[in-house]
Write an enzyme that holds these catalytic residues in place. Sequence first.
Site, PDB file in Angstrom:
ATOM      1  N   THR B  57     -23.183 -16.889  23.349  1.00 47.64           N
ATOM      2  CA  THR B  57     -23.748 -17.558  24.530  1.00 47.64           C
ATOM      3  C   THR B  57     -23.939 -16.580  25.692  1.00 47.64           C
ATOM      4  OG1 THR B  57     -22.601 -19.574  23.876  1.00 47.64           O
ATOM      5  CG2 THR B  57     -23.520 -19.531  26.100  1.00 47.64           C
ATOM      6  N   CYS B  58     -22.939 -15.748  25.920  1.00 49.78           N
ATOM      7  CA  CYS B  58     -23.017 -14.781  27.010  1.00 49.78           C
ATOM      8  C   CYS B  58     -24.194 -13.833  26.785  1.00 49.78           C
ATOM      9  CB  CYS B  58     -21.725 -13.961  27.108  1.00 49.78           C
ATOM     10  SG  CYS B  58     -20.217 -14.960  27.216  1.00 49.78           S
ATOM     11  N   ASN B  59     -24.328 -13.374  25.554  1.00 54.44           N
ATOM     12  CA  ASN B  59     -25.311 -12.362  25.208  1.00 54.44           C
ATOM     13  C   ASN B  59     -26.732 -12.907  25.096  1.00 54.44           C
ATOM     14  OD1 ASN B  59     -25.509  -9.463  24.147  1.00 54.44           O
ATOM     15  ND2 ASN B  59     -26.621 -10.593  22.593  1.00 54.44           N
TER      16      ASN B  59
END
Lengths: 169, 170
Positions: B57-59
Amino acid sequence: MTQIKVGDTLPSVTLKYCPYDPSLEHACGIPQNLDISSLKGKKVVIFGVPGAFTPTCNNQHLPEFHQKYDEFVKKGVDQIICLSTTDAFVMDAWGKWTKTNDKIILAADGNGEFVNATGLVQDLSKIGFGTIRSLRFALIADDLKVTYVGVETGPGVSVSGADAVLAAL
Amino acid sequence: MAQQIKVGDTLPTVSLKYCPYDPELKDACGIPQVLSTDSFKGKKVVIFGVPGAFTPTCNNNHLPEYHQKYQDLAKKGIDQVICISTADAFVMDAWGKWTNVSDKVIMAADGNGEFVKATGLVQDLTKAGMGAVRSKRFAMVVEDLKVTYIGVETQFGVSVSGAGAVLAKL
Protein backbone atom coordinates in the site's frame (compact mmCIF):
# COMPACT_ATOMS: atom_id res chain seq x y z
CA MET A 1 22.76 -12.25 26.97
CA THR A 2 25.74 -14.31 25.81
CA GLN A 3 26.89 -14.31 22.26
CA ILE A 4 26.44 -17.54 20.32
CA LYS A 5 29.66 -19.54 19.91
CA VAL A 6 31.11 -22.54 18.13
CA GLY A 7 29.37 -25.70 19.31
CA ASP A 8 26.09 -23.98 20.13
CA THR A 9 22.82 -24.89 18.44
CA LEU A 10 20.99 -22.26 16.41
CA PRO A 11 17.90 -20.92 18.20
CA SER A 12 14.49 -21.95 16.92
CA VAL A 13 13.36 -18.67 15.40
CA THR A 14 11.13 -17.83 12.46
CA LEU A 15 12.45 -15.30 9.97
CA LYS A 16 10.55 -13.91 7.00
CA TYR A 17 11.55 -13.59 3.37
CA CYS A 18 10.13 -13.06 -0.10
CA PRO A 19 10.96 -16.08 -2.29
CA TYR A 20 12.93 -15.21 -5.40
CA ASP A 21 10.65 -14.65 -8.39
CA PRO A 22 12.25 -13.05 -11.43
CA SER A 23 8.83 -12.12 -12.83
CA LEU A 24 8.07 -9.90 -9.82
CA GLU A 25 10.01 -6.77 -10.71
CA HIS A 26 8.56 -4.46 -8.16
CA ALA A 27 7.07 -5.33 -4.81
CA CYS A 28 7.36 -8.58 -2.94
CA GLY A 29 4.43 -10.93 -2.87
CA ILE A 30 3.40 -12.17 0.55
CA PRO A 31 6.36 -12.76 2.86
CA GLN A 32 6.89 -16.40 3.75
CA ASN A 33 8.26 -17.95 6.93
CA LEU A 34 11.81 -19.21 7.06
CA ASP A 35 12.12 -21.41 10.14
CA ILE A 36 15.66 -21.83 11.40
CA SER A 37 14.69 -25.44 12.19
CA SER A 38 14.30 -26.00 8.43
CA LEU A 39 18.08 -25.65 8.20
CA LYS A 40 18.44 -29.03 9.92
CA GLY A 41 20.66 -31.40 7.99
CA LYS A 42 22.04 -28.54 5.88
CA LYS A 43 25.28 -26.63 5.85
CA VAL A 44 24.45 -22.93 5.78
CA VAL A 45 26.12 -19.56 6.05
CA ILE A 46 24.20 -16.83 7.83
CA PHE A 47 25.65 -13.33 7.78
CA GLY A 48 24.14 -10.34 9.54
CA VAL A 49 24.20 -6.71 8.53
CA PRO A 50 23.27 -3.67 10.60
CA GLY A 51 21.42 -1.96 7.77
CA ALA A 52 20.13 -2.76 4.31
CA PHE A 53 21.10 -0.09 1.76
CA THR A 54 23.86 1.29 4.01
CA PRO A 55 27.30 1.80 2.42
CA THR A 56 29.39 -1.08 3.82
CA CYS A 57 26.51 -3.56 3.76
CA ASN A 58 25.46 -2.52 0.27
CA ASN A 59 28.80 -2.02 -1.43
CA GLN A 60 30.88 -4.69 0.23
CA HIS A 61 29.43 -7.22 2.62
CA LEU A 62 26.46 -8.47 0.58
CA PRO A 63 28.07 -8.32 -2.91
CA GLU A 64 31.10 -10.36 -1.79
CA PHE A 65 28.91 -13.27 -0.73
CA HIS A 66 27.02 -13.08 -4.02
CA GLN A 67 30.16 -12.96 -6.14
CA LYS A 68 31.73 -15.95 -4.37
CA TYR A 69 28.54 -18.01 -4.25
CA ASP A 70 29.88 -20.81 -6.45
CA GLU A 71 32.93 -21.21 -4.24
CA PHE A 72 30.64 -21.72 -1.27
CA VAL A 73 28.68 -24.32 -3.16
CA LYS A 74 31.90 -26.17 -4.01
CA LYS A 75 32.63 -26.34 -0.28
CA GLY A 76 29.29 -27.96 0.46
CA VAL A 77 27.22 -24.92 1.52
CA ASP A 78 23.53 -25.43 0.80
CA GLN A 79 22.25 -21.91 1.47
CA ILE A 80 23.56 -18.43 2.12
CA ILE A 81 21.26 -16.29 4.19
CA CYS A 82 21.65 -12.56 4.72
CA LEU A 83 19.86 -11.27 7.78
CA SER A 84 18.96 -7.89 9.23
CA THR A 85 16.33 -6.56 11.61
CA THR A 86 14.32 -4.82 8.96
CA ASP A 87 11.18 -6.37 7.46
CA ALA A 88 10.84 -8.74 4.51
CA PHE A 89 9.71 -6.03 2.10
CA VAL A 90 12.83 -3.95 2.64
CA MET A 91 15.04 -7.06 2.42
CA ASP A 92 13.33 -8.10 -0.79
CA ALA A 93 13.76 -4.64 -2.32
CA TRP A 94 17.41 -4.66 -1.28
CA GLY A 95 17.94 -8.03 -2.93
CA LYS A 96 16.49 -6.67 -6.15
CA TRP A 97 18.43 -3.39 -5.85
CA THR A 98 21.74 -5.25 -5.51
CA LYS A 99 20.71 -8.04 -7.89
CA THR A 100 21.74 -10.62 -5.32
CA ASN A 101 18.41 -12.25 -4.63
CA ASP A 102 18.92 -15.04 -7.14
CA LYS A 103 21.60 -16.63 -4.98
CA ILE A 104 21.30 -15.11 -1.52
CA ILE A 105 18.24 -15.49 0.69
CA LEU A 106 17.49 -12.02 2.04
CA ALA A 107 15.83 -12.77 5.37
CA ALA A 108 14.09 -10.47 7.79
CA ASP A 109 14.49 -10.69 11.55
CA GLY A 110 11.83 -7.99 11.88
CA ASN A 111 11.25 -8.32 15.61
CA GLY A 112 14.91 -8.96 16.36
CA GLU A 113 14.23 -12.44 17.72
CA PHE A 114 17.25 -14.07 16.10
CA VAL A 115 19.73 -11.35 17.03
CA ASN A 116 18.38 -11.20 20.57
CA ALA A 117 18.52 -14.98 21.01
CA THR A 118 22.10 -15.20 19.68
CA GLY A 119 23.47 -12.14 21.48
CA LEU A 120 24.24 -10.54 18.13
CA VAL A 121 22.14 -7.43 18.76
CA GLN A 122 23.32 -3.84 19.08
CA ASP A 123 21.68 -0.57 20.00
CA LEU A 124 22.20 2.02 17.28
CA SER A 125 19.83 4.73 18.53
CA LYS A 126 22.70 7.18 18.75
CA ILE A 127 22.79 7.23 14.95
CA GLY A 128 19.03 7.15 14.54
CA PHE A 129 18.82 3.44 13.75
CA GLY A 130 16.75 2.33 16.71
CA THR A 131 17.62 -0.06 19.50
CA ILE A 132 17.45 -3.42 17.74
CA ARG A 133 20.03 -3.87 15.02
CA SER A 134 22.19 -6.81 14.08
CA LEU A 135 25.92 -6.77 14.71
CA ARG A 136 27.96 -7.40 11.55
CA PHE A 137 28.67 -11.12 11.73
CA ALA A 138 28.89 -14.35 9.79
CA LEU A 139 28.39 -17.87 11.01
CA ILE A 140 28.50 -21.35 9.59
CA ALA A 141 25.93 -23.82 10.87
CA ASP A 142 26.15 -27.51 10.10
CA ASP A 143 22.93 -29.39 10.93
CA LEU A 144 22.01 -26.44 13.20
CA LYS A 145 25.35 -26.57 15.07
CA VAL A 146 27.57 -23.50 14.84
CA THR A 147 31.01 -24.34 13.45
CA TYR A 148 32.25 -20.77 12.88
CA VAL A 149 31.32 -17.31 14.13
CA GLY A 150 33.04 -14.09 13.13
CA VAL A 151 31.76 -10.83 14.67
CA GLU A 152 33.19 -7.48 13.62
CA THR A 153 34.39 -5.24 16.42
CA GLY A 154 35.26 -2.26 14.22
CA PRO A 155 33.90 -0.77 10.98
CA GLY A 156 34.42 -2.70 7.77
CA VAL A 157 34.31 -6.35 6.79
CA SER A 158 36.92 -8.87 7.93
CA VAL A 159 35.98 -11.92 10.02
CA SER A 160 32.37 -11.64 8.83
CA GLY A 161 33.25 -11.51 5.16
CA ALA A 162 32.99 -14.09 2.41
CA ASP A 163 36.75 -14.76 2.38
CA ALA A 164 36.94 -15.39 6.11
CA VAL A 165 34.04 -17.80 5.94
CA LEU A 166 35.46 -19.63 2.91
CA ALA A 167 38.75 -20.05 4.76
CA ALA A 168 36.84 -21.62 7.65
CA LEU A 169 35.02 -24.15 5.47
CA MET B 1 3.37 7.36 24.91
CA ALA B 2 1.96 10.78 24.09
CA GLN B 3 -1.67 11.41 23.19
CA GLN B 4 -2.40 11.53 19.50
CA ILE B 5 -1.63 14.94 18.04
CA LYS B 6 -4.69 16.97 17.00
CA VAL B 7 -5.66 20.14 15.18
CA GLY B 8 -4.37 23.17 17.04
CA ASP B 9 -1.40 21.36 18.56
CA THR B 10 2.17 22.44 17.95
CA LEU B 11 4.48 20.02 16.19
CA PRO B 12 7.03 18.54 18.60
CA THR B 13 10.69 19.43 18.11
CA VAL B 14 12.24 16.27 16.70
CA SER B 15 15.29 15.63 14.53
CA LEU B 16 14.62 13.39 11.58
CA LYS B 17 17.24 12.25 9.10
CA TYR B 18 17.23 12.30 5.33
CA CYS B 19 19.52 12.07 2.32
CA PRO B 20 19.27 15.29 0.30
CA TYR B 21 18.22 14.72 -3.27
CA ASP B 22 21.20 14.49 -5.59
CA PRO B 23 20.53 13.32 -9.15
CA GLU B 24 24.21 12.40 -9.50
CA LEU B 25 24.06 9.84 -6.72
CA LYS B 26 22.36 6.88 -8.36
CA ASP B 27 23.26 4.29 -5.82
CA ALA B 28 23.75 4.76 -2.13
CA CYS B 29 22.90 7.79 -0.10
CA GLY B 30 25.66 10.11 0.91
CA ILE B 31 25.82 10.98 4.59
CA PRO B 32 22.38 11.42 6.13
CA GLN B 33 21.60 14.98 7.18
CA VAL B 34 19.47 16.18 10.05
CA LEU B 35 16.00 17.54 9.32
CA SER B 36 14.63 19.23 12.40
CA THR B 37 10.89 19.83 12.60
CA ASP B 38 11.82 23.34 13.79
CA SER B 39 12.88 24.06 10.21
CA PHE B 40 9.18 24.00 9.25
CA LYS B 41 8.63 27.26 11.12
CA GLY B 42 6.96 29.83 8.87
CA LYS B 43 6.22 27.13 6.27
CA LYS B 44 3.14 25.20 5.21
CA VAL B 45 4.02 21.53 4.99
CA VAL B 46 2.34 18.17 4.56
CA ILE B 47 3.77 15.29 6.57
CA PHE B 48 2.44 11.82 5.83
CA GLY B 49 3.49 8.68 7.65
CA VAL B 50 3.73 5.15 6.36
CA PRO B 51 4.13 1.91 8.31
CA GLY B 52 6.68 0.45 5.92
CA ALA B 53 8.82 1.51 3.01
CA PHE B 54 8.55 -0.87 0.05
CA THR B 55 5.33 -2.43 1.38
CA PRO B 56 2.42 -2.76 -1.07
CA THR B 57 0.00 0.00 0.00
CA CYS B 58 2.77 2.43 0.91
CA ASN B 59 4.66 1.70 -2.29
CA ASN B 60 1.82 1.43 -4.79
CA ASN B 61 -0.72 3.89 -3.40
CA HIS B 62 0.21 6.24 -0.61
CA LEU B 63 3.58 7.57 -1.73
CA PRO B 64 2.93 7.73 -5.51
CA GLU B 65 -0.27 9.77 -5.01
CA TYR B 66 1.66 12.51 -3.22
CA HIS B 67 4.29 12.49 -5.91
CA GLN B 68 1.71 12.74 -8.68
CA LYS B 69 -0.25 15.52 -6.97
CA TYR B 70 2.81 17.52 -5.94
CA GLN B 71 1.98 20.45 -8.26
CA ASP B 72 -1.60 20.57 -7.00
CA LEU B 73 -0.28 20.79 -3.46
CA ALA B 74 2.26 23.46 -4.40
CA LYS B 75 -0.51 25.54 -6.02
CA LYS B 76 -2.32 25.52 -2.67
CA GLY B 77 0.68 26.98 -0.91
CA ILE B 78 2.43 23.84 0.31
CA ASP B 79 6.16 24.44 0.68
CA GLN B 80 7.26 20.87 1.36
CA VAL B 81 5.86 17.34 1.28
CA ILE B 82 7.54 15.02 3.74
CA CYS B 83 7.13 11.25 3.89
CA ILE B 84 8.06 9.70 7.23
CA SER B 85 8.58 6.16 8.46
CA THR B 86 10.54 4.57 11.27
CA ALA B 87 13.11 3.10 8.88
CA ASP B 88 16.53 4.71 8.66
CA ALA B 89 17.64 7.35 6.17
CA PHE B 90 19.37 4.85 3.88
CA VAL B 91 16.22 2.79 3.43
CA MET B 92 14.13 5.93 2.92
CA ASP B 93 16.61 7.24 0.36
CA ALA B 94 16.62 3.95 -1.54
CA TRP B 95 12.83 3.90 -1.50
CA GLY B 96 12.70 7.42 -2.89
CA LYS B 97 14.98 6.36 -5.74
CA TRP B 98 13.00 3.12 -6.28
CA THR B 99 9.78 5.12 -6.68
CA ASN B 100 11.45 8.02 -8.55
CA VAL B 101 10.06 10.79 -6.36
CA SER B 102 13.23 12.85 -6.92
CA ASP B 103 13.10 16.24 -5.23
CA LYS B 104 9.32 16.37 -4.84
CA VAL B 105 8.91 14.33 -1.68
CA ILE B 106 11.40 14.50 1.17
CA MET B 107 11.93 10.95 2.36
CA ALA B 108 12.55 11.37 6.06
CA ALA B 109 13.64 8.83 8.63
CA ASP B 110 12.26 8.68 12.15
CA GLY B 111 14.77 5.93 12.91
CA ASN B 112 14.34 5.92 16.68
CA GLY B 113 10.59 6.53 16.50
CA GLU B 114 10.85 9.87 18.32
CA PHE B 115 8.40 11.69 16.09
CA VAL B 116 5.76 8.95 16.05
CA LYS B 117 5.99 8.51 19.81
CA ALA B 118 5.85 12.24 20.54
CA THR B 119 2.75 12.60 18.35
CA GLY B 120 1.01 9.42 19.49
CA LEU B 121 1.13 8.06 15.97
CA VAL B 122 3.09 4.91 16.79
CA GLN B 123 1.87 1.34 16.41
CA ASP B 124 3.24 -2.04 17.39
CA LEU B 125 3.51 -4.36 14.41
CA THR B 126 5.37 -7.19 16.11
CA LYS B 127 2.65 -9.63 15.11
CA ALA B 128 3.48 -8.89 11.47
CA GLY B 129 7.21 -9.32 12.11
CA MET B 130 7.78 -5.60 11.75
CA GLY B 131 8.86 -4.69 15.25
CA ALA B 132 7.30 -2.60 17.98
CA VAL B 133 7.93 0.93 16.70
CA ARG B 134 6.14 1.68 13.43
CA SER B 135 4.27 4.71 12.21
CA LYS B 136 0.52 4.63 11.76
CA ARG B 137 -0.69 5.63 8.31
CA PHE B 138 -1.49 9.33 8.63
CA ALA B 139 -1.25 12.72 7.00
CA MET B 140 -1.13 16.14 8.57
CA VAL B 141 -0.99 19.71 7.36
CA VAL B 142 1.22 21.93 9.49
CA GLU B 143 1.28 25.72 9.17
CA ASP B 144 4.03 27.54 11.04
CA LEU B 145 4.37 24.46 13.26
CA LYS B 146 0.64 24.36 14.09
CA VAL B 147 -1.39 21.33 13.00
CA THR B 148 -4.35 22.39 10.84
CA TYR B 149 -5.39 18.97 9.56
CA ILE B 150 -4.80 15.41 10.65
CA GLY B 151 -6.12 12.20 9.15
CA VAL B 152 -5.21 8.82 10.64
CA GLU B 153 -6.28 5.60 8.95
CA THR B 154 -8.10 3.14 11.16
CA GLN B 155 -8.03 0.31 8.64
CA PHE B 156 -6.27 -0.84 5.50
CA GLY B 157 -5.90 1.40 2.53
CA VAL B 158 -5.55 5.10 1.97
CA SER B 159 -8.41 7.52 2.62
CA VAL B 160 -8.08 10.37 5.15
CA SER B 161 -4.27 10.16 4.94
CA GLY B 162 -4.15 10.38 1.17
CA ALA B 163 -3.16 13.22 -1.12
CA GLY B 164 -6.76 13.65 -2.25
CA ALA B 165 -8.06 14.10 1.29
CA VAL B 166 -5.33 16.58 2.14
CA LEU B 167 -5.93 18.62 -1.02
CA ALA B 168 -9.62 18.83 -0.20
CA LYS B 169 -8.71 20.41 3.13
CA LEU B 170 -6.35 23.02 1.77
